[in-house]
Write an enzyme that holds these catalytic residues in place. Structure first.
Site, PDB file in Angstrom:
ATOM      1  N   TYR A  20       0.806  -1.225   0.000  1.00 45.93           N
ATOM      2  CA  TYR A  20       0.000   0.000   0.000  1.00 45.93           C
ATOM      3  C   TYR A  20       0.838   1.274   0.000  1.00 45.93           C
ATOM      4  O   TYR A  20       0.553   2.238   0.718  1.00 45.93           O
ATOM      5  CB  TYR A  20      -0.966   0.008   1.201  1.00 45.93           C
ATOM      6  CG  TYR A  20      -1.661  -1.311   1.410  1.00 45.93           C
ATOM      7  CD1 TYR A  20      -2.480  -1.855   0.423  1.00 45.93           C
ATOM      8  CD2 TYR A  20      -1.491  -2.038   2.591  1.00 45.93           C
ATOM      9  CE1 TYR A  20      -3.105  -3.082   0.601  1.00 45.93           C
ATOM     10  CE2 TYR A  20      -2.106  -3.266   2.773  1.00 45.93           C
ATOM     11  CZ  TYR A  20      -2.919  -3.776   1.773  1.00 45.93           C
ATOM     12  OH  TYR A  20      -3.520  -4.994   1.947  1.00 45.93           O
ATOM     13  N   TYR A 148     -13.217  -6.871   5.311  1.00 43.53           N
ATOM     14  CA  TYR A 148     -11.973  -7.022   4.552  1.00 43.53           C
ATOM     15  C   TYR A 148     -11.660  -8.509   4.470  1.00 43.53           C
ATOM     16  O   TYR A 148     -11.655  -9.214   5.483  1.00 43.53           O
ATOM     17  CB  TYR A 148     -10.806  -6.302   5.235  1.00 43.53           C
ATOM     18  CG  TYR A 148      -9.476  -6.578   4.553  1.00 43.53           C
ATOM     19  CD1 TYR A 148      -9.121  -5.887   3.393  1.00 43.53           C
ATOM     20  CD2 TYR A 148      -8.605  -7.551   5.034  1.00 43.53           C
ATOM     21  CE1 TYR A 148      -7.933  -6.166   2.739  1.00 43.53           C
ATOM     22  CE2 TYR A 148      -7.416  -7.824   4.388  1.00 43.53           C
ATOM     23  CZ  TYR A 148      -7.086  -7.137   3.245  1.00 43.53           C
ATOM     24  OH  TYR A 148      -5.914  -7.420   2.594  1.00 43.53           O
ATOM     25  N   ASP A 249     -14.706 -15.925   7.767  1.00 43.36           N
ATOM     26  CA  ASP A 249     -13.312 -15.548   7.551  1.00 43.36           C
ATOM     27  C   ASP A 249     -12.675 -15.309   8.918  1.00 43.36           C
ATOM     28  O   ASP A 249     -12.809 -14.239   9.503  1.00 43.36           O
ATOM     29  CB  ASP A 249     -13.257 -14.289   6.681  1.00 43.36           C
ATOM     30  CG  ASP A 249     -11.842 -13.801   6.426  1.00 43.36           C
ATOM     31  OD1 ASP A 249     -10.910 -14.323   7.073  1.00 43.36           O
ATOM     32  OD2 ASP A 249     -11.669 -12.893   5.600  1.00 43.36           O
ATOM     33  N   LYS A 278      -2.790 -16.427   9.039  1.00 42.45           N
ATOM     34  CA  LYS A 278      -2.045 -15.551   9.950  1.00 42.45           C
ATOM     35  C   LYS A 278      -1.397 -16.318  11.103  1.00 42.45           C
ATOM     36  O   LYS A 278      -0.286 -16.816  10.991  1.00 42.45           O
ATOM     37  CB  LYS A 278      -2.940 -14.424  10.445  1.00 42.45           C
ATOM     38  CG  LYS A 278      -3.257 -13.378   9.369  1.00 42.45           C
ATOM     39  CD  LYS A 278      -3.891 -12.157   9.958  1.00 42.45           C
ATOM     40  CE  LYS A 278      -4.264 -11.114   8.893  1.00 42.45           C
ATOM     41  NZ  LYS A 278      -3.099 -10.492   8.259  1.00 42.45           N
TER      42      LYS A 278
END
Length: 432
Positions: A20, A148, A249, A278
């Site tokens: 980003y 997200y 998610d 993660k």
């Protein structure tokens, strides 16, 4: 040959695209030489207390001996082998752990090498399920705003359509259905009014919806919002009533981050498909998994196309599987829940003064997640330097200054993180 630190940084800023950031106006980067426990040591010798767990993954801290040993031992035997037509002990043992630790109905495991890909696989599972049921028209997804789910194209298509970081791609993304973000906060009940818009989407588009996908209880990078478990419970009921698959998610929330092993447990529900990543490997290796229940697995396997059409090259990587096995074993052997609840209590107490600051819109904490939401977006570069100068590593974005530390952090180190956040948000110079 980059034989001095400045040459290394110059090359980095000229040639490497960081997440980003712009190559024309790159944000400053800080060169890390090593990481141990909850501390990052820079090339300049400064030590930073890590408040981010390397984007929420390093739950045991860095260089934990059990994870290092698992990695080195496996590397001596077999670093990688294709998973097509071959299996190996680390992959099978990891699947056994995941089936045992996740909700009971999730019995089938598909490995991938990143969270975004695990979401891609979940979506593909849902679509292929309905193709196998003879209903290929059920090829759209329903989700909620503020979410997200990753940076590849299908996950991007179910991220927040307006304020999400991917809205610039709206013309080329698949089109799906959105309901408003869950309104009731974590400690509030969910009313029927809170569900009206979601139910309207289901009523209008039921015949085209393959699955509803959301982050259970905690919306992560889309806004760091905590919503009512009661809302999630009602979502499960609506999916059941309308024969819609539910995808959870749990990439950011899985393995204890919210105070429960999985955030779905706050609502006492089980999804049809779950994504994890993660913290799966304790942040040491890139790995993710998608789990499915009997309905989904049988629906695909007995359909006109009985094989799941996905197969990443590094699927089931033995190194990653071995480290994940060590990480999950370590989690089960340690008092992770006691630690996480203690972190939550301290975050609530020590971030509370921010509530009275004119720059701050909201302060919230859940599990090992502490969030200070500001009225205006922060000046990322200036605020990042401030934190480094204070000896802490905190990576804010937008209007969010948040902490997600490793579970092993000491109260003293957590206090330093909280103090740095409070000082930062009290200073109007850090806001645009």
């Amino acid at each position: 040959m980059l034989d001095d630190l400045q040459s290394l940084l110059d090359f980095d800023q000229t040639h490497i695209w960081h997440p980003y950031t712009s190559l024309k106006a790159p944000l400053p980067v800080y060169p890390v030489r090593s990481a141990q426990g909850v501390r990052l040591t820079l090339e300049t010798g400064e030590e930073l207390i890590d408040g981010m767990s390397s984007w929420w993954a390093a739950i045991h801290g860095y260089s934990h001996p059990a994870l290092v040993q698992a990695l080195s031992s496996q590397a001596e035997k077999m670093s990688h082998v294709m998973f097509g037509g071959i299996t190996h002990r680390p992959a099978v043992e990891l699947a056994e752990k995941l089936v045992r630790m996740t909700p009971e109905s999730l019995q089938y495991v598909f490995y991938s090498d990143s969270g975004s890909v695990s979401v891609e696989v979940a979506i593909k599972m849902a679509f292929q399920y309905w193709i196998s049921q003879g209903k290929p028209e059920r090829s759209s997804l329903l989700t909620v705003c503020g979410g997200y789910h990753g940076d590849t194209f299908q996950p991007m298509s179910v991220c927040d359509p307006v304020n999400g970081m991917h809205s610039v791609f709206s013309r080329v993304l698949p089109k799906h259905y959105f309901a408003p973000a869950p309104r009731p906060r974590f400690d509030e009940a969910c009313t029927e009014d809170d569900l009206d818009a979601l139910k309207a989407q289901i009523f209008s588009h039921h015949d085209h919806i393959a699955a509803l996908i959301l982050e259970p209880v905690v919306q992560g990078a889309g806004g760091m919002r905590f919503y009512s478990p009661d809302y999630l419970r009602r979502v499960r009921e609506l999916c059941d009533e309308n024969d819609i698959l539910l995808i959870a998610d749990e990439i950011a929330t899985g393995f204890g981050r919210s105070g429960k092993l999985f955030a779905c447990e706050h609502a006492g529900i089980e999804p049809d498909i779950m994504c994890v990543g993660k913290a799966l490997t304790g942040g040491m290796m890139s790995m993710a998994a998608t789990l499915a229940n009997e309905k989904v697995a049988r629906g695909i396997s007995e359909g006109s196309l009985p094989v799941l059409m996905h197969g990443p090259t590094f699927m089931g990587n033995p190194l990653a599987c071995s480290v994940a096995n060590a990480s999950l074993s370590l989690l089960e052997k340690t008092p992770w829940q006691k630690r996480v609840l203690a972190i939550e209590k301290q975050l609530r107490e020590e971030l509370a003064p921010c509530s009275f600051m004119p720059t701050v819109a909201d302060v919230r904490a859940l599990g090992a997640i502490g969030v200070v939401e500001t009225h205006k977006a922060v000046d990322m570069a200036r605020l990042q330097k401030f934190f480094v100068d204070k000896g802490v590593w905190i990576r804010p974005f937008g209007k969010l200054v948040y902490i997600m530390p490793p579970y092993i952090i000491s109260p003293e180190d957590l206090s330093k993180l909280c103090a740095a956040v409070c000082e930062a948000v009290s200073d109007s110079r850090f806001f645009g």
